[in-house]
Design an enzyme around this catalytic site. Structure first.
Site, short mmCIF file in Angstrom:
data_model
loop_
_atom_site.label_atom_id
_atom_site.label_comp_id
_atom_site.label_asym_id
_atom_site.label_seq_id
_atom_site.Cartn_x
_atom_site.Cartn_y
_atom_site.Cartn_z
N CYS A 248 0.82 -1.23 0.00
CA CYS A 248 0.00 0.00 0.00
C CYS A 248 0.85 1.28 0.00
O CYS A 248 0.54 2.24 -0.73
CB CYS A 248 -0.95 0.00 1.19
SG CYS A 248 -0.25 -0.70 2.69
N HIS B 192 -3.03 6.31 4.51
CA HIS B 192 -1.58 6.39 4.75
C HIS B 192 -1.08 7.77 4.27
O HIS B 192 -1.48 8.25 3.21
CB HIS B 192 -0.84 5.33 3.93
CG HIS B 192 -0.96 3.93 4.46
ND1 HIS B 192 -1.63 3.60 5.62
CD2 HIS B 192 -0.46 2.76 3.97
CE1 HIS B 192 -1.55 2.29 5.81
NE2 HIS B 192 -0.85 1.76 4.83
N1 NAP Z 1 -4.90 -3.60 4.82
C1 NAP Z 1 -4.17 -3.05 3.86
O1 NAP Z 1 -4.05 -1.81 3.74
C2 NAP Z 1 -3.47 -3.91 2.88
C3 NAP Z 1 -2.96 -3.32 1.74
C4 NAP Z 1 -2.32 -4.12 0.80
C5 NAP Z 1 -2.20 -5.46 1.02
N2 NAP Z 1 -2.70 -6.03 2.15
C6 NAP Z 1 -2.53 -7.47 2.31
O2 NAP Z 1 -3.76 -8.14 2.12
C7 NAP Z 1 -3.85 -9.27 2.98
C8 NAP Z 1 -5.10 -9.17 3.84
O3 NAP Z 1 -5.12 -7.96 4.54
P1 NAP Z 1 -6.40 -7.47 5.34
O4 NAP Z 1 -6.00 -6.12 5.84
O5 NAP Z 1 -7.66 -7.59 4.56
O6 NAP Z 1 -6.43 -8.54 6.57
P2 NAP Z 1 -7.65 -8.98 7.48
O7 NAP Z 1 -8.62 -7.88 7.69
O8 NAP Z 1 -7.04 -9.62 8.67
O9 NAP Z 1 -8.40 -10.12 6.62
C9 NAP Z 1 -7.79 -11.35 6.31
C10 NAP Z 1 -8.69 -12.14 5.37
O10 NAP Z 1 -8.01 -13.34 4.98
C11 NAP Z 1 -8.84 -14.45 5.31
N3 NAP Z 1 -8.04 -15.61 5.71
C12 NAP Z 1 -7.16 -15.70 6.74
N4 NAP Z 1 -6.66 -16.96 6.80
C13 NAP Z 1 -7.23 -17.66 5.80
C14 NAP Z 1 -7.15 -19.00 5.35
N5 NAP Z 1 -6.36 -19.90 5.96
N6 NAP Z 1 -7.89 -19.37 4.28
C15 NAP Z 1 -8.70 -18.49 3.67
N7 NAP Z 1 -8.83 -17.20 4.05
C16 NAP Z 1 -8.11 -16.78 5.09
C17 NAP Z 1 -9.71 -13.97 6.45
O11 NAP Z 1 -10.83 -14.80 6.54
P3 NAP Z 1 -11.55 -15.13 7.95
O12 NAP Z 1 -12.40 -13.94 8.27
O13 NAP Z 1 -12.32 -16.35 7.64
O14 NAP Z 1 -10.45 -15.35 8.96
C18 NAP Z 1 -10.01 -12.55 5.99
O15 NAP Z 1 -11.01 -12.59 5.01
C19 NAP Z 1 -2.53 -9.27 3.78
O16 NAP Z 1 -1.62 -10.14 3.14
C20 NAP Z 1 -2.07 -7.86 3.69
O17 NAP Z 1 -0.68 -7.74 3.81
C21 NAP Z 1 -3.36 -5.29 3.08
#
Ligand code: NAP
Length: 343
Positions: free
Chosen positions: A131, A243
């Site tokens: 991001c 950010h």
């Molecule tokens: N937040 C940001 O600004 C941002 C920006 C760019 C990239 N990212 C990347 O995107 C990814 C997710 O970020 P987020 O902020 O959305 O995190 P988050 O809010 O913690 O959500 C994680 C998601 O992944 C799912 N998940 C976790 N373990 C899993 C598994 N074993 N099998 C299938 N689904 C699974 C969760 O499902 P459940 O609800 O079922 O646990 C939830 O839908 C990370 O790798 C992060 O680095 C985030």
């Protein structure tokens, strides 16, 4: 009307929910959307657009055959296993995690900056950058084209939503707890995040930098130009969404603040708000829910021969993640790069 079958993987998370919202808002041509997450949330419901409610399906059991696009954000270790599985089934994966970004045969794409990287997708996987990198390269690209960047020094002020749902919950509960004099111990972050700043995002590297800082360096080189030198200090701040970055750039060619402002005003994805008066700049709160990368406080850096400093703000869940991924999918559609189209 035809459309694409799109699977949103990580659909219950901060990024996944924003992806569903962005697909609906931008009227991406879908014939069907699947919400996929872990087995823990299988059977629960998420909204898609104003009217549709989707039942969450378990990733472990999800069959990607017949799905055109997979928008992935389930965490790096989960993408490592399931993105190749989806790609082998013929589903083009746009992955938001850090898992594939630096692999040479995986394009790392910001549509305003390097859409040509989409001409070769040998593994059927495209990576969405970090991001903090995305918003910075959107602002740097037009400046690089005109004045050639030599070196970038950046300090970030990153919102807790960059750490997902858990990060947002921790800021909320610690803030609330502080008003009832019942301090909540840090769980997700290493130190209290409410009313604080933490100069530590992701793991420490051998050279003393953090992995978040390393990502900004290597991703900028891969997307924009390997010759650009970058040093970053990444800081988590008690902001929910948006950010911010203080960016200092040294150029090869002469540049004035006025020239830079004009170049940035004409650049795709950039909005310049820079009136040099009280409030004449954008703050992260104002970037929330917006698509643009905002640039403010453009001024000369008199400490080097050709230098500029500016302030850059974007919604990390939108341009920093979901919007960029959907824009990549839009380029694939516009350029006929999707292998097949659902009837
Ligand atoms: N937040 C940001 O600004 C941002 C920006 C760019 C990239 N990212 C990347 O995107 C990814 C997710 O970020 P987020 O902020 O959305 O995190 P988050 O809010 O913690 O959500 C994680 C998601 O992944 C799912 N998940 C976790 N373990 C899993 C598994 N074993 N099998 C299938 N689904 C699974 C969760 O499902 P459940 O609800 O079922 O646990 C939830 O839908 C990370 O790798 C992060 O680095 C985030």
């Amino acid at each position: 009307m035809g459309g694409y079958r799109v699977a949103v993987v990580g659909a219950t998370g901060a990024v996944g929910r924003e992806m569903l919202k962005t697909l609906a808002e931008r009227k991406f041509p879908v014939s069907e959307v699947a919400a996929v997450a872990s087995g823990r949330s299988a059977g629960s419901e998420v909204s898609f657009g104003e009217k549709q409610v989707l039942k969450v399906q378990s990733l472990d059991k999800f069959d990607f055959h017949g799905w055109d696009i997979g928008l992935f954000s389930p965490g790096a270790s989960v993408s490592a296993v399931h993105a190749p599985r989806a790609a082998e089934a013929g589903c083009i994966v746009i992955d938001n995690t850090s898992q594939f970004r630096m692999e040479p045969d995986v394009p790392l794409v910001v549509p305003e900056v390097n859409p040509e990287a989409l001409n070769r997708i040998p593994r059927g996987i495209i990576a969405n950058p970090n991001c903090s990198t995305i918003q910075m390269v959107v602002a740097l690209k037009p400046l690089h084209d005109h004045f050639k960047i030599k070196r970038v020094v950046v300090a970030t002020y990153q919102a807790v939503s960059g750490a997902g749902k858990e990060g947002m919950d921790e800021l909320f509960s610690q803030t609330k707890a502080s008003f009832v004099n019942d301090p909540a111990a840090p769980e997700h972050f290493t130190k209290p995040i409410a009313f604080n700043c933490i100069p530590h995002i992701d793991i420490f590297m051998d050279d003393g930098s953090t992995k978040e800082e390393w990502k900004m360096v290597v991703e900028t080189k891969k997307i924009l130009d390997p010759n650009i030198a970058v040093i970053a200090t990444c800081v988590r701040v008690p902001v929910f969404i948006g950010h911010s970055e203080a960016v200092v750039v040294e150029f090869e060619k002469p540049v004035t603040a006025g020239e830079a402002r004009a170049v940035l005003r004409a650049a795709p994805g950039v909005v310049v708000v820079d009136t040099r008066e009280d409030g004449g700049y954008i703050t992260p709160l104002e970037s929330q829910g917006e698509d643009a990368t905002y640039v403010s406080r453009i001024r000369k850096d008199p400490t080097v021969e050709h230098g500029l400093a500016f302030w850059c703000v974007a919604d990390n869940l939108r341009k920093g993640a979901a919007l960029n991924a959907v824009q990549i999918a839009e380029v694939l559609v516009a350029q006929g790069l999707l292998p097949k189209r659902a009837a």
